[in-house]
Design an enzyme around this catalytic site. Structure first.
Site, PDB file in Angstrom:
ATOM      1  N   HIS A  45       0.506  -3.077  28.568  1.00  0.00           N
ATOM      2  CA  HIS A  45       1.522  -3.744  27.776  1.00  0.00           C
ATOM      3  C   HIS A  45       1.099  -5.117  27.279  1.00  0.00           C
ATOM      4  O   HIS A  45       0.310  -5.949  28.061  1.00  0.00           O
ATOM      5  CB  HIS A  45       2.892  -3.534  28.511  1.00  0.00           C
ATOM      6  CG  HIS A  45       2.894  -4.194  29.848  1.00  0.00           C
ATOM      7  ND1 HIS A  45       2.388  -3.754  30.823  1.00  0.00           N
ATOM      8  CD2 HIS A  45       3.661  -5.482  30.091  1.00  0.00           C
ATOM      9  CE1 HIS A  45       2.501  -4.514  31.884  1.00  0.00           C
ATOM     10  NE2 HIS A  45       3.265  -5.635  31.492  1.00  0.00           N
TER      11      HIS A  45
ATOM     12  N   LYS B 145       9.089 -13.709  38.642  1.00  0.00           N
ATOM     13  CA  LYS B 145       8.434 -14.549  37.547  1.00  0.00           C
ATOM     14  C   LYS B 145       9.757 -14.591  36.392  1.00  0.00           C
ATOM     15  O   LYS B 145      10.251 -13.705  35.994  1.00  0.00           O
ATOM     16  CB  LYS B 145       7.298 -13.921  37.027  1.00  0.00           C
ATOM     17  CG  LYS B 145       6.648 -14.705  35.964  1.00  0.00           C
ATOM     18  CD  LYS B 145       5.478 -14.096  35.249  1.00  0.00           C
ATOM     19  CE  LYS B 145       4.669 -14.874  34.302  1.00  0.00           C
ATOM     20  NZ  LYS B 145       3.384 -13.956  33.395  1.00  0.00           N
TER      21      LYS B 145
ATOM     22  N   HIS C 129      -2.376  -6.159  29.260  1.00  0.00           N
ATOM     23  CA  HIS C 129      -2.756  -6.162  30.410  1.00  0.00           C
ATOM     24  C   HIS C 129      -1.750  -5.060  31.154  1.00  0.00           C
ATOM     25  O   HIS C 129      -0.829  -4.487  30.656  1.00  0.00           O
ATOM     26  CB  HIS C 129      -2.240  -7.552  31.218  1.00  0.00           C
ATOM     27  CG  HIS C 129      -1.014  -7.671  31.570  1.00  0.00           C
ATOM     28  ND1 HIS C 129      -0.179  -8.051  30.450  1.00  0.00           N
ATOM     29  CD2 HIS C 129      -0.132  -7.577  32.508  1.00  0.00           C
ATOM     30  CE1 HIS C 129       1.163  -8.219  30.834  1.00  0.00           C
ATOM     31  NE2 HIS C 129       1.055  -7.801  32.025  1.00  0.00           N
TER      32      HIS C 129
ATOM     33  N   ASP D  16      -0.042  -4.421  35.114  1.00  0.00           N
ATOM     34  CA  ASP D  16       0.441  -5.285  36.424  1.00  0.00           C
ATOM     35  C   ASP D  16      -0.256  -4.881  37.693  1.00  0.00           C
ATOM     36  O   ASP D  16      -0.725  -3.862  37.596  1.00  0.00           O
ATOM     37  CB  ASP D  16       2.018  -5.099  36.564  1.00  0.00           C
ATOM     38  CG  ASP D  16       2.777  -5.658  35.562  1.00  0.00           C
ATOM     39  OD1 ASP D  16       2.377  -6.535  34.630  1.00  0.00           O
ATOM     40  OD2 ASP D  16       4.050  -5.252  35.333  1.00  0.00           O
TER      41      ASP D  16
END
Length: 348
Positions: free
Chosen positions: A290, A215, A234, A236
């Site tokens: 994070h 990404k 969020h 991962d």
């Protein structure tokens, strides 16, 4: 002066890219209301100012393998994040990856970028885009992105790779190739750190079928960095995420009840433990919570590679780690089902 609501209305005529919104917002000194986070999320109000977290730094060239395994395991249990130095990926390979990604966002015409945009309504994550998941209360992140898989060859779909700059493909393939050895070493250390054989965790994760999903995050300058976030808080979904940022700080980690800025070292790899390694380890390793902040004057970019299971692969706690005293804390399920629940904010 146009209000934040007026600016929103101007941009709803087409898919609003944050790069375009940033250009308009710069002239007005405001941002559209859907980018203003609630008070309990606004970075100015929720960051511990004046303290920069020094997350663990681990030297992959350390000749003492037992020590390195312990450092990686401890960091994964206590932090869920660490930085790798002397990781073996040449500085040139990282610089080339960053150069072509920056050129795509800053020099390729918008119409050309839109040719590789995600298909609206599709479940496919690959492509150029802006929103990613179900937005809570319609709030948006101050970021545009490009997703595409870089490994294994059977998973790669070049339709989503930019044609320009011309060296884009070569730079990304080289980076993906260089990363494989680092991935093997991280998985081996995580496995040994749980008292397993070195090969057991990567085998449980899918071995050679593990998908490397790149990404590129592009966070343009934001007139109100005190109110907006690049990416909301969020964890991962991946097994692990290996990230290189540009020189503009912006990563924050939630630790001991507070949000802190993370200081990173040039050309180090930032490694996040993701949800799937937390599941495999039955909660011994923690996925890191994070978020990313944005900058008033500078563009921040980052290049995370998410190491993911194939969509049909089932992930659950590794059986060897389970006992009467340590029963499974997570369900075993197909990765695609995990992703669906997480993106739609449904319980797992």
């Amino acid at each position: 002066m146009k209000t934040a609501q007026g600016l929103s209305a101007t941009l709803t005529m087409e898919v609003a890219r944050v790069q375009a919104i940033a250009s308009l917002s710069k002239c007005m000194g405001t941002i559209p209301s859907e980018y203003i986070r609630s008070e309990d999320e606004q970075p100015a109000a929720t960051t511990q100012h004046g303290i920069v977290l020094q997350v663990p730094v681990i030297d992959l060239r350390d000749p003492d393998e037992n020590k390195m395994v312990k450092l990686i395991a401890d960091a994964s249990k206590e932090w869920g994040i660490f930085q790798l130095i002397n990781h073996g990926i040449p500085d040139d390979a990282i610089a080339d990856l960053q150069k072509v990604g920056k050129e795509f966002f800053e020099h390729v015409p918008q119409e050309e970028k839109e040719l590789i945009a995600k298909t609206p309504g599709s479940n496919d994550i690959e492509g150029y885009g802006t929103s990613l998941q179900k937005e809570v209360e319609g709030k948006k992140g101050w970021v545009d992105h490009l997703f595409h898989k870089i490994w294994p060859p059977s998973a790669v779909n070049y339709r989503y790779w930019p044609k320009n700059p011309p060296s884009y493909r070569e730079a990304n393939e080289e980076y993906g190739k260089r990363m494989r050895e680092v991935v093997d070493r991280i998985f081996k250390s995580l496995s040994l750190g749980l008292g397993l054989e070195g090969h057991e965790m990567i085998e449980a994760a899918g071995g050679d079928e593990i998908v490397y999903l790149l990404k590129i995050n592009y966070y343009p300058p934001c007139p109100r960095p005190d109110l907006a976030l690049g990416v909301v808080a969020h964890t991962d979904m991946s097994y692990i995420t290996i990230l290189v940022p540009n020189e503009v700080q912006g990563l924050q980690v939630f630790k001991d009840g507070h949000w802190y800025d993370v200081k990173y070292i040039p050309n180090a790899l930032i490694v996040h433990i993701g949800d799937q390694v937390e599941i495999l380890s039955n909660g011994k390793y923690k996925s890191v919570y994070h978020r990313t902040t944005v900058n008033k004057d500078k563009t921040r970019m980052s290049w995370p590679v998410f190491l993911e299971p194939p969509s049909e692969h089932e992930v659950g706690p590794i059986p060897k780690l389970l006992s009467e005293a340590n029963p499974p804390k997570f369900k075993t399920k197909k990765y695609k089902d995990y992703v669906y629940c997480k993106l739609n904010k449904l319980p797992q």
